[in-house]
Design a protein around this motif. Structure first.
Motif, mmCIF file in Angstrom:
data_model
loop_
_atom_site.group_PDB
_atom_site.id
_atom_site.type_symbol
_atom_site.label_atom_id
_atom_site.label_comp_id
_atom_site.label_asym_id
_atom_site.label_seq_id
_atom_site.Cartn_x
_atom_site.Cartn_y
_atom_site.Cartn_z
ATOM 1 N N ARG A 108 40.982 39.844 45.911
ATOM 2 C CA ARG A 108 41.787 39.542 47.293
ATOM 3 C C ARG A 108 41.113 40.321 48.408
ATOM 4 O O ARG A 108 40.859 39.890 49.415
ATOM 5 C CB ARG A 108 43.142 39.993 47.121
ATOM 6 C CG ARG A 108 43.918 39.699 48.287
ATOM 7 C CD ARG A 108 45.257 39.704 48.429
ATOM 8 N NE ARG A 108 46.043 40.289 47.119
ATOM 9 C CZ ARG A 108 47.241 40.737 47.148
ATOM 10 N NH1 ARG A 108 48.021 40.882 48.113
ATOM 11 N NH2 ARG A 108 47.982 41.223 45.958
ATOM 12 N N GLY A 109 40.519 41.597 47.848
ATOM 13 C CA GLY A 109 39.681 42.265 48.836
ATOM 14 C C GLY A 109 38.415 41.819 49.442
ATOM 15 O O GLY A 109 37.922 42.252 50.419
ATOM 16 N N VAL A 110 38.052 40.585 48.869
ATOM 17 C CA VAL A 110 36.778 39.912 49.799
ATOM 18 C C VAL A 110 36.981 38.766 49.947
ATOM 19 O O VAL A 110 36.022 37.827 50.445
ATOM 20 C CB VAL A 110 35.514 40.051 48.385
ATOM 21 C CG1 VAL A 110 35.093 41.413 48.168
ATOM 22 C CG2 VAL A 110 35.719 39.140 47.367
ATOM 23 N N TRP A 111 38.170 38.265 49.911
ATOM 24 C CA TRP A 111 38.608 36.916 50.652
ATOM 25 C C TRP A 111 38.141 36.803 52.320
ATOM 26 O O TRP A 111 38.320 37.885 52.822
ATOM 27 C CB TRP A 111 40.005 36.569 50.575
ATOM 28 C CG TRP A 111 40.468 36.145 49.166
ATOM 29 C CD1 TRP A 111 39.991 36.294 48.066
ATOM 30 C CD2 TRP A 111 42.295 36.284 48.766
ATOM 31 N NE1 TRP A 111 40.780 36.067 46.833
ATOM 32 C CE2 TRP A 111 42.029 35.932 47.537
ATOM 33 C CE3 TRP A 111 43.063 36.095 49.487
ATOM 34 C CZ2 TRP A 111 43.170 35.604 46.675
ATOM 35 C CZ3 TRP A 111 44.202 35.932 48.793
ATOM 36 C CH2 TRP A 111 44.323 35.689 47.286
ATOM 37 N N GLY A 112 37.824 35.838 52.585
ATOM 38 C CA GLY A 112 37.610 35.342 53.974
ATOM 39 C C GLY A 112 36.289 35.818 54.426
ATOM 40 O O GLY A 112 35.817 35.951 55.526
ATOM 41 N N ARG A 113 35.287 36.100 53.576
ATOM 42 C CA ARG A 113 33.773 36.539 53.844
ATOM 43 C C ARG A 113 32.696 35.507 53.484
ATOM 44 O O ARG A 113 31.575 35.730 53.607
ATOM 45 C CB ARG A 113 33.598 37.807 53.260
ATOM 46 C CG ARG A 113 34.514 39.037 53.407
ATOM 47 C CD ARG A 113 33.964 40.199 52.505
ATOM 48 N NE ARG A 113 35.081 41.490 52.907
ATOM 49 C CZ ARG A 113 34.790 42.482 52.387
ATOM 50 N NH1 ARG A 113 33.866 43.047 51.899
ATOM 51 N NH2 ARG A 113 35.764 43.463 52.535
ATOM 52 N N GLY A 114 33.247 34.441 53.174
ATOM 53 C CA GLY A 114 32.097 33.295 52.732
ATOM 54 C C GLY A 114 31.838 33.315 51.460
ATOM 55 O O GLY A 114 30.698 32.717 51.106
ATOM 56 N N TYR A 115 31.927 34.135 50.549
ATOM 57 C CA TYR A 115 31.830 34.377 49.324
ATOM 58 C C TYR A 115 31.935 33.206 48.349
ATOM 59 O O TYR A 115 30.916 32.895 47.573
ATOM 60 C CB TYR A 115 32.159 35.727 48.591
ATOM 61 C CG TYR A 115 31.869 37.026 49.063
ATOM 62 C CD1 TYR A 115 30.494 37.064 50.118
ATOM 63 C CD2 TYR A 115 32.384 38.238 48.813
ATOM 64 C CE1 TYR A 115 30.086 38.437 50.408
ATOM 65 C CE2 TYR A 115 31.867 39.306 49.429
ATOM 66 C CZ TYR A 115 30.894 39.476 50.336
ATOM 67 O OH TYR A 115 30.302 40.701 50.568
ATOM 68 N N ALA A 116 32.934 32.562 48.480
ATOM 69 C CA ALA A 116 33.299 31.357 47.692
ATOM 70 C C ALA A 116 32.471 30.261 47.738
ATOM 71 O O ALA A 116 31.965 29.850 46.850
ATOM 72 C CB ALA A 116 34.821 30.905 48.167
ATOM 73 N N GLY A 117 31.863 30.212 49.268
ATOM 74 C CA GLY A 117 30.929 28.976 49.259
ATOM 75 C C GLY A 117 29.537 29.217 48.578
ATOM 76 O O GLY A 117 28.803 28.686 48.170
ATOM 77 N N GLU A 118 29.219 30.808 48.913
ATOM 78 C CA GLU A 118 27.919 31.162 48.074
ATOM 79 C C GLU A 118 27.998 31.011 46.620
ATOM 80 O O GLU A 118 26.992 30.662 45.967
ATOM 81 C CB GLU A 118 27.549 32.446 48.561
ATOM 82 C CG GLU A 118 26.254 33.036 48.369
ATOM 83 C CD GLU A 118 25.967 34.296 48.684
ATOM 84 O OE1 GLU A 118 25.143 34.897 48.038
ATOM 85 O OE2 GLU A 118 26.386 34.909 49.871
ATOM 86 N N ILE A 119 29.123 31.246 45.811
ATOM 87 C CA ILE A 119 29.109 31.384 44.648
ATOM 88 C C ILE A 119 29.155 29.924 44.192
ATOM 89 O O ILE A 119 28.333 29.602 43.214
ATOM 90 C CB ILE A 119 30.577 31.827 44.101
ATOM 91 C CG1 ILE A 119 30.799 33.294 44.231
ATOM 92 C CG2 ILE A 119 30.953 31.442 42.693
ATOM 93 C CD1 ILE A 119 32.047 33.871 44.093
ATOM 94 N N ALA A 120 30.160 29.095 44.684
ATOM 95 C CA ALA A 120 29.907 27.436 44.229
ATOM 96 C C ALA A 120 28.436 26.858 44.493
ATOM 97 O O ALA A 120 28.129 26.250 43.876
ATOM 98 C CB ALA A 120 30.907 26.810 45.280
ATOM 99 N N GLY A 121 27.991 27.528 45.845
ATOM 100 C CA GLY A 121 26.494 26.868 45.925
ATOM 101 C C GLY A 121 25.390 27.327 44.766
ATOM 102 O O GLY A 121 24.925 26.514 44.225
ATOM 103 N N LEU A 122 25.663 28.547 44.497
ATOM 104 C CA LEU A 122 24.839 28.897 43.491
ATOM 105 C C LEU A 122 25.144 28.339 42.049
ATOM 106 O O LEU A 122 24.369 27.940 41.285
ATOM 107 C CB LEU A 122 24.860 30.535 43.117
ATOM 108 C CG LEU A 122 24.334 31.332 44.235
ATOM 109 C CD1 LEU A 122 25.015 32.714 44.188
ATOM 110 C CD2 LEU A 122 22.841 31.241 44.052
ATOM 111 N N LEU A 123 26.509 27.881 41.994
ATOM 112 C CA LEU A 123 26.689 27.001 40.535
ATOM 113 C C LEU A 123 26.162 25.700 40.788
ATOM 114 O O LEU A 123 25.795 25.344 39.638
ATOM 115 C CB LEU A 123 28.211 27.187 40.355
ATOM 116 C CG LEU A 123 28.591 28.477 39.999
ATOM 117 C CD1 LEU A 123 30.505 28.371 39.958
ATOM 118 C CD2 LEU A 123 28.278 28.944 38.564
ATOM 119 N N CYS A 124 26.067 25.313 41.788
ATOM 120 C CA CYS A 124 25.389 23.969 42.249
ATOM 121 C C CYS A 124 24.106 23.837 41.743
ATOM 122 O O CYS A 124 23.443 22.841 41.084
ATOM 123 C CB CYS A 124 25.665 23.315 43.386
ATOM 124 S SG CYS A 124 27.434 22.902 43.742
#
Length: 195
Positions: A108-124
């Motif tokens: 929760r402390g890192v929500w809203g920083r765009g990390y989810a998109g970076e993670i999903a992109g790396l998994l792609c």
């Protein structure tokens, strides 16, 4: 085992280490009711998290690996991402016909920083590159709008609504099913989505 090591602009994705510090990091993630709200399980205790990391490492050692459950760490401030503590969890679960399900969970402390998109992109990149997959799918709770936004920014297409997909805490919930095909993926040079 060929260890997975993915590097993005701000994050690195790697195998877990079975250390007390990494167990504590996974416990901090999976013991938070807000973080697990859209996951298929209730908050977990520390012992269960230790068992999970042991399972993740066993899966990584499989002769024909079909499950990738990986630690996500910040690159900033870490001399070596292998030593940084996880702030998120990423997963690919391989299926039939060169397909996989993609997933990610962030503290929760890192929500809203765009990390989810970076993670999903790396998994792609992992899925469509070294793993040679043709299709990625992701299920998102209908109320999890930020995650749906991340996927659509990466090019995932909404396939439909899966009714009563999850039963948790005495309540049924629906999910949206998203997918991305290899020929729809803009490639590793595409900018990572921001949430």
């Amino acid at each position: 085992m060929v260890p997975v090591r993915l590097t993005g602009p701000r994050l690195a994705i790697r195998e877990y280490h079975h250390t007390p510090e990494e167990v504590d990091a996974l416990y901090a993630l999976y013991s938070d009711p807000e973080v697990t709200r859209y996951l298929p399980f209730e908050p977990r205790d520390r012992e269960t998290c230790a068992d999970q990391i042991e399972l993740y490492l066993e899966e990584a050692m499989a002769e024909e690996r079909d499950t990738y459950r990986l630690a996500v760490v910040r690159r900033e401030g870490a001399e070596d991402p292998a030593d940084a503590l996880p702030i998120a969890h990423a997963s690919l679960t391989l299926g039939k016909y060169r397909s996989a399900h993609l997933g990610y969970v962030l503290s929760r402390g890192v929500w809203g920083r765009g990390y989810a998109g970076e993670i999903a992109g790396l998994l792609c990149e992992l899925a469509f590159g070294p793993l040679g997959l043709h299709r990625l799918a992701a299920r998102v709770d209908v109320d999890n709008k930020p995650s749906a936004k991340v996927l659509t920014r990466l090019g995932f297409q909404l396939e439909g609504r899966v009714r009563h997909d999850l039963y948790k805490g005495g309540v049924w919930s629906d999910s949206y099913l998203y997918s991305l095909l290899v020929d729809e993926w803009p490639g590793p040079s595409a900018p990572f989505a921001s949430s």
